[in-house]
Design a protein around this motif. Structure first.
Motif, PDB file in Angstrom:
ATOM      1  N   LEU A 180       0.853  -1.185   0.000  1.00 31.56           N
ATOM      2  CA  LEU A 180       0.000   0.000   0.000  1.00 31.56           C
ATOM      3  C   LEU A 180       0.892   1.239   0.000  1.00 31.56           C
ATOM      4  O   LEU A 180       1.636   1.475   0.949  1.00 31.56           O
ATOM      5  CB  LEU A 180      -0.912  -0.002   1.229  1.00 31.56           C
ATOM      6  N   CYS A 208       1.432   5.042   0.433  1.00 33.91           N
ATOM      7  CA  CYS A 208       0.791   6.154   1.134  1.00 33.91           C
ATOM      8  C   CYS A 208       1.383   7.469   0.630  1.00 33.91           C
ATOM      9  O   CYS A 208       2.546   7.787   0.906  1.00 33.91           O
ATOM     10  CB  CYS A 208       1.006   6.019   2.643  1.00 33.91           C
ATOM     11  N   PHE A 254      -3.054   5.103  -1.149  1.00 33.87           N
ATOM     12  CA  PHE A 254      -3.842   6.004  -0.303  1.00 33.87           C
ATOM     13  C   PHE A 254      -3.296   7.412  -0.490  1.00 33.87           C
ATOM     14  O   PHE A 254      -2.075   7.624  -0.418  1.00 33.87           O
ATOM     15  CB  PHE A 254      -3.749   5.613   1.174  1.00 33.87           C
ATOM     16  N   GLU A 278     -11.715  -2.375   3.578  1.00 35.09           N
ATOM     17  CA  GLU A 278     -10.647  -3.364   3.526  1.00 35.09           C
ATOM     18  C   GLU A 278      -9.771  -3.089   2.302  1.00 35.09           C
ATOM     19  O   GLU A 278     -10.269  -2.998   1.181  1.00 35.09           O
ATOM     20  CB  GLU A 278     -11.244  -4.774   3.441  1.00 35.09           C
ATOM     21  N   PHE A 296      -5.231  -4.870   5.063  1.00 32.87           N
ATOM     22  CA  PHE A 296      -5.391  -3.741   5.979  1.00 32.87           C
ATOM     23  C   PHE A 296      -6.854  -3.314   6.116  1.00 32.87           C
ATOM     24  O   PHE A 296      -7.619  -3.348   5.153  1.00 32.87           O
ATOM     25  CB  PHE A 296      -4.593  -2.528   5.490  1.00 32.87           C
ATOM     26  N   ARG A 297      -7.191  -2.891   7.322  1.00 32.08           N
ATOM     27  CA  ARG A 297      -8.465  -2.203   7.554  1.00 32.08           C
ATOM     28  C   ARG A 297      -8.135  -0.716   7.624  1.00 32.08           C
ATOM     29  O   ARG A 297      -7.437  -0.263   8.533  1.00 32.08           O
ATOM     30  CB  ARG A 297      -9.103  -2.682   8.859  1.00 32.08           C
ATOM     31  N   LEU A 298      -8.628   0.053   6.650  1.00 28.14           N
ATOM     32  CA  LEU A 298      -8.320   1.473   6.535  1.00 28.14           C
ATOM     33  C   LEU A 298      -9.499   2.300   7.024  1.00 28.14           C
ATOM     34  O   LEU A 298     -10.623   2.152   6.537  1.00 28.14           O
ATOM     35  CB  LEU A 298      -8.012   1.831   5.077  1.00 28.14           C
ATOM     36  N   ALA A 318      -4.778   8.472   7.902  1.00 27.86           N
ATOM     37  CA  ALA A 318      -5.114   7.057   7.715  1.00 27.86           C
ATOM     38  C   ALA A 318      -4.782   6.278   8.974  1.00 27.86           C
ATOM     39  O   ALA A 318      -3.694   6.428   9.539  1.00 27.86           O
ATOM     40  CB  ALA A 318      -4.332   6.483   6.538  1.00 27.86           C
ATOM     41  N   ARG A 319      -5.715   5.440   9.383  1.00 27.67           N
ATOM     42  CA  ARG A 319      -5.472   4.474  10.452  1.00 27.67           C
ATOM     43  C   ARG A 319      -5.524   3.097   9.805  1.00 27.67           C
ATOM     44  O   ARG A 319      -6.561   2.690   9.254  1.00 27.67           O
ATOM     45  CB  ARG A 319      -6.530   4.605  11.545  1.00 27.67           C
ATOM     46  N   LEU A 320      -4.392   2.384   9.824  1.00 26.90           N
ATOM     47  CA  LEU A 320      -4.275   1.073   9.204  1.00 26.90           C
ATOM     48  C   LEU A 320      -4.135   0.016  10.285  1.00 26.90           C
ATOM     49  O   LEU A 320      -3.228   0.100  11.128  1.00 26.90           O
ATOM     50  CB  LEU A 320      -3.052   1.026   8.282  1.00 26.90           C
ATOM     51  N   GLU A 321      -5.023  -0.969  10.265  1.00 27.39           N
ATOM     52  CA  GLU A 321      -5.011  -2.040  11.260  1.00 27.39           C
ATOM     53  C   GLU A 321      -4.867  -3.385  10.560  1.00 27.39           C
ATOM     54  O   GLU A 321      -5.563  -3.662   9.585  1.00 27.39           O
ATOM     55  CB  GLU A 321      -6.303  -2.008  12.066  1.00 27.39           C
ATOM     56  N   THR A 331      -1.460  -1.451  14.732  1.00 25.10           N
ATOM     57  CA  THR A 331      -2.141  -0.273  14.214  1.00 25.10           C
ATOM     58  C   THR A 331      -1.153   0.842  13.915  1.00 25.10           C
ATOM     59  O   THR A 331      -0.375   1.244  14.785  1.00 25.10           O
ATOM     60  CB  THR A 331      -3.194   0.242  15.220  1.00 25.10           C
TER      61      THR A 331
END
Length: 244
Positions: free
Chosen positions: A34, A36, A55, A103, A107-109, A125-128, A133
């Motif tokens: 990903l 960024c 992103f 999704e 990653f969960r964005l 962005a919060r990526l989990e 995290t």
């Protein structure tokens, strides 16, 4: 989780061997890459970077205009950012909005509005993934909801435009715009229990002081928060690994 930085400076004339490229870094997990942000002078590097998705935090040149070369990878950005980048040849546009996690590969964005610009609104962005995290702020004056954005974060990738001299000003509309200090961001992280910070997107002052002095100053600022995060300065080409 692996981070690889391809550009670590903002939209400034100053440049160095460590900071010559506009903001761009990859977060990689399980072979999924990903990207960024992808600043203007990184254009031409997508074939080398090979992102599976992109992103974009906002539409300023040093964060988004590298995409003028076009990409077939899906690009995740706010509706406003997509409108501002309408002329860029992006094959797949995905609109992201606060409180609507998506999704992206493994990653969960989730995105969070941040104060930065009136013309080019910015989101963090919060990526989990895999119990880890990462929060990436891009450019920032402040989070609209810092508790929601930073709670439980393991790593923060932040705005290194200025260490202690504020670049915040008031827009004619009354809204604050610009860049807050690294010192202020470290205070946020300490108060929300974030254990690790990496700063990028360096401005004139941090670039001109040189790598050793920058490292020393970051460590001094972090030391003012005994329970705060450990801190690193990103540089072009740097790779880091996090998680178990």
């Amino acid at each position: 989780m692996r981070l690889q930085f391809f550009g670590t400076k903002g939209y400034v004339e100053e440049s160095s061997r460590s900071h010559s490229g506009h903001s761009a870094f990859v977060v990689e997990l399980d072979g999924f890459r990903l990207l960024c942000d992808f600043g203007q002078n990184r254009k031409g590097m997508l074939r080398r970077i090979r992102p599976d998705a992109v992103f974009v935090s906002h539409a300023h040149p040093d964060h988004a205009w590298g995409l003028e070369e076009g990409t077939s990878a899906p690009v995740y950005a706010s509706g406003v950012t997509h409108e501002l980048l309408a002329k860029q040849p992006l094959a797949e546009r995905v609109v992201v909005a606060p409180d609507r996690p998506v999704e992206v590969g493994p990653f969960r964005l989730t995105v969070f509005p941040v104060v930065h610009s009136v013309r080019c609104p910015c989101v963090a962005a919060r990526l989990e993934a895999d119990g880890f995290t990462l929060v990436y702020s891009g450019d920032i004056v402040a989070f609209a909801d810092p508790e929601a954005a930073l709670k439980g974060a393991d790593l923060y990738v932040g705005d290194g435009s200025t260490l202690t001299g504020s670049l915040v000003r008031r827009h004619p509309s009354g809204v604050l715009i610009g860049h807050t200090t690294v010192r202020a961001q470290l205070g946020w992280l300490a108060s929300h229990g974030v254990p690790r910070a990496v700063f990028s997107h360096f401005g004139k002052g941090p670039i001109e002081m040189g790598d050793d002095a920058l490292k020393e100053e970051l460590e001094k600022l972090a030391a003012k928060h005994p329970m705060g995060p450990s801190v690193s300065a990103a540089h072009d080409g740097m790779e880091m690994e996090f998680g178990g």
